[in-house]
Write a protein that holds these residues in place. Structure first.
Motif, PDB file in Angstrom:
ATOM      1  N   MET A   1       0.837  -1.174   0.000  1.00  5.84           N
ATOM      2  CA  MET A   1       0.000   0.000   0.000  1.00  5.84           C
ATOM      3  C   MET A   1       0.886   1.243   0.000  1.00  5.84           C
ATOM      4  SD  MET A   1      -3.326   0.276   2.429  1.00  5.84           S
ATOM      5  CE  MET A   1      -4.753   0.014   1.459  1.00  5.84           C
ATOM      6  N   THR A   2       0.453   2.267  -0.705  1.00  4.89           N
ATOM      7  CA  THR A   2       1.219   3.510  -0.748  1.00  4.89           C
ATOM      8  C   THR A   2       0.776   4.437   0.384  1.00  4.89           C
ATOM      9  OG1 THR A   2      -0.346   4.716  -2.148  1.00  4.89           O
ATOM     10  CG2 THR A   2       1.328   3.358  -3.271  1.00  4.89           C
ATOM     11  N   LEU A   3       1.602   5.427   0.670  1.00  2.00           N
ATOM     12  CA  LEU A   3       1.254   6.404   1.692  1.00  2.00           C
ATOM     13  C   LEU A   3       0.008   7.194   1.289  1.00  2.00           C
ATOM     14  CD1 LEU A   3       2.060   7.486   4.429  1.00  2.00           C
ATOM     15  CD2 LEU A   3       3.593   9.085   3.290  1.00  2.00           C
ATOM     16  N   ARG A   4      -0.141   7.471   0.033  1.00  7.11           N
ATOM     17  CA  ARG A   4      -1.333   8.172  -0.459  1.00  7.11           C
ATOM     18  C   ARG A   4      -2.596   7.355  -0.176  1.00  7.11           C
ATOM     19  NH1 ARG A   4      -1.904  12.166  -5.006  1.00  7.11           N
ATOM     20  NH2 ARG A   4       0.263  12.288  -4.449  1.00  7.11           N
ATOM     21  N   GLU A   5      -2.526   6.065  -0.426  1.00  2.00           N
ATOM     22  CA  GLU A   5      -3.672   5.196  -0.142  1.00  2.00           C
ATOM     23  C   GLU A   5      -3.979   5.153   1.346  1.00  2.00           C
ATOM     24  OE1 GLU A   5      -3.266   1.968  -3.780  1.00  2.00           O
ATOM     25  OE2 GLU A   5      -1.988   1.737  -2.009  1.00  2.00           O
ATOM     26  N   LEU A   6      -2.930   5.135   2.167  1.00  2.00           N
ATOM     27  CA  LEU A   6      -3.136   5.152   3.615  1.00  2.00           C
ATOM     28  C   LEU A   6      -3.815   6.446   4.056  1.00  2.00           C
ATOM     29  CD1 LEU A   6       0.231   3.603   4.829  1.00  2.00           C
ATOM     30  CD2 LEU A   6      -2.029   2.514   4.826  1.00  2.00           C
ATOM     31  N   LYS A   7      -3.379   7.571   3.468  1.00  2.00           N
ATOM     32  CA  LYS A   7      -3.985   8.862   3.820  1.00  2.00           C
ATOM     33  C   LYS A   7      -5.451   8.888   3.423  1.00  2.00           C
ATOM     34  CE  LYS A   7      -3.489  13.875   3.369  1.00  2.00           C
ATOM     35  NZ  LYS A   7      -4.210  14.143   4.550  1.00  2.00           N
ATOM     36  N   ILE A   8      -5.757   8.439   2.236  1.00  2.00           N
ATOM     37  CA  ILE A   8      -7.151   8.406   1.784  1.00  2.00           C
ATOM     38  C   ILE A   8      -7.989   7.535   2.715  1.00  2.00           C
ATOM     39  CG2 ILE A   8      -8.665   7.571  -0.068  1.00  2.00           C
ATOM     40  CD1 ILE A   8      -6.412   8.466  -2.032  1.00  2.00           C
ATOM     41  N   GLY A   9      -7.401   6.457   3.201  1.00  2.00           N
ATOM     42  CA  GLY A   9      -8.091   5.565   4.130  1.00  2.00           C
ATOM     43  C   GLY A   9      -8.148   6.088   5.557  1.00  2.00           C
ATOM     44  N   GLY A  10      -7.448   7.201   5.833  1.00  2.00           N
ATOM     45  CA  GLY A  10      -7.476   7.792   7.164  1.00  2.00           C
ATOM     46  C   GLY A  10      -6.524   7.157   8.166  1.00  2.00           C
ATOM     47  N   TYR A  11      -5.556   6.385   7.679  1.00  2.00           N
ATOM     48  CA  TYR A  11      -4.624   5.721   8.583  1.00  2.00           C
ATOM     49  C   TYR A  11      -3.479   6.647   8.977  1.00  2.00           C
ATOM     50  CZ  TYR A  11      -7.039   1.487   7.265  1.00  2.00           C
ATOM     51  OH  TYR A  11      -8.004   0.555   7.064  1.00  2.00           O
ATOM     52  N   VAL A  12      -3.110   6.604  10.257  1.00  2.00           N
ATOM     53  CA  VAL A  12      -1.983   7.382  10.753  1.00  2.00           C
ATOM     54  C   VAL A  12      -1.083   6.506  11.622  1.00  2.00           C
ATOM     55  CG1 VAL A  12      -1.273   9.353  12.156  1.00  2.00           C
ATOM     56  CG2 VAL A  12      -3.269   9.557  10.682  1.00  2.00           C
ATOM     57  N   GLU A  13      -1.665   5.893  12.653  1.00  2.00           N
ATOM     58  CA  GLU A  13      -0.873   5.067  13.544  1.00  2.00           C
ATOM     59  C   GLU A  13      -0.225   3.932  12.761  1.00  2.00           C
ATOM     60  OE1 GLU A  13      -3.937   6.131  14.384  1.00  2.00           O
ATOM     61  OE2 GLU A  13      -3.542   7.346  16.142  1.00  2.00           O
ATOM     62  N   GLY A  14       1.049   3.691  13.055  1.00  2.00           N
ATOM     63  CA  GLY A  14       1.768   2.614  12.396  1.00  2.00           C
ATOM     64  C   GLY A  14       2.492   3.004  11.129  1.00  2.00           C
ATOM     65  N   ILE A  15       2.335   4.236  10.689  1.00  2.00           N
ATOM     66  CA  ILE A  15       2.976   4.658   9.435  1.00  2.00           C
ATOM     67  C   ILE A  15       4.495   4.631   9.565  1.00  2.00           C
ATOM     68  CG2 ILE A  15       3.372   6.654   7.937  1.00  2.00           C
ATOM     69  CD1 ILE A  15       0.391   7.193   8.042  1.00  2.00           C
ATOM     70  N   ARG A  16       5.008   5.131  10.686  1.00  2.00           N
ATOM     71  CA  ARG A  16       6.458   5.126  10.871  1.00  2.00           C
ATOM     72  C   ARG A  16       6.985   3.701  10.881  1.00  2.00           C
ATOM     73  NH1 ARG A  16       9.924   8.628  15.181  1.00  2.00           N
ATOM     74  NH2 ARG A  16      11.927   8.206  14.209  1.00  2.00           N
ATOM     75  N   GLU A  17       6.321   2.828  11.621  1.00  2.00           N
ATOM     76  CA  GLU A  17       6.750   1.443  11.709  1.00  2.00           C
ATOM     77  C   GLU A  17       6.676   0.733  10.353  1.00  2.00           C
ATOM     78  OE1 GLU A  17       4.516   2.790  13.876  1.00  2.00           O
ATOM     79  OE2 GLU A  17       5.866   2.977  15.580  1.00  2.00           O
ATOM     80  N   ALA A  18       5.806   1.223   9.491  1.00  2.00           N
ATOM     81  CA  ALA A  18       5.679   0.644   8.149  1.00  2.00           C
ATOM     82  C   ALA A  18       6.807   1.100   7.220  1.00  2.00           C
ATOM     83  CB  ALA A  18       4.324   1.001   7.541  1.00  2.00           C
ATOM     84  N   GLY A  19       7.653   2.027   7.711  1.00  2.00           N
ATOM     85  CA  GLY A  19       8.816   2.445   6.935  1.00  2.00           C
ATOM     86  C   GLY A  19       8.675   3.743   6.171  1.00  2.00           C
TER      87      GLY A  19
END
Length: 67
Positions: A1-19
């Motif tokens: 998953m891309t960071l853009r997709e994560l943002k659209i999905g509203g995800y924040v927690e775990g982003i750093r750990e995901a690299g």
């Protein structure tokens, strides 16, 4: 998953750990308090251009929550 997709999905927690870097978060227009929630500290946010005080960052004041 891309960071853009994560943002659209509203995800924040775990982003750093995901690299993903804080620079990448800024490029995708995440807000500073999102970077905080993702695990980045005030010094890291300040280094890449966050304008505000530590108190603003710690308290997530919306008026100061911009790049």
């Amino acid at each position: 998953m891309t960071l853009r997709e994560l943002k659209i999905g509203g995800y924040v927690e775990g982003i750093r750990e995901a690299g993903f870097s804080i620079e990448a978060m800024k490029k995708e227009h995440y807000l500073p308090f999102d970077c905080k929630r993702a695990g980045y500290d005030f010094d890291e946010a300040s280094y890449i251009g966050y304008m505000g005080t530590r108190q603003c960052y710690d308290n997530e004041w919306q008026d100061f929550n911009k790049w």
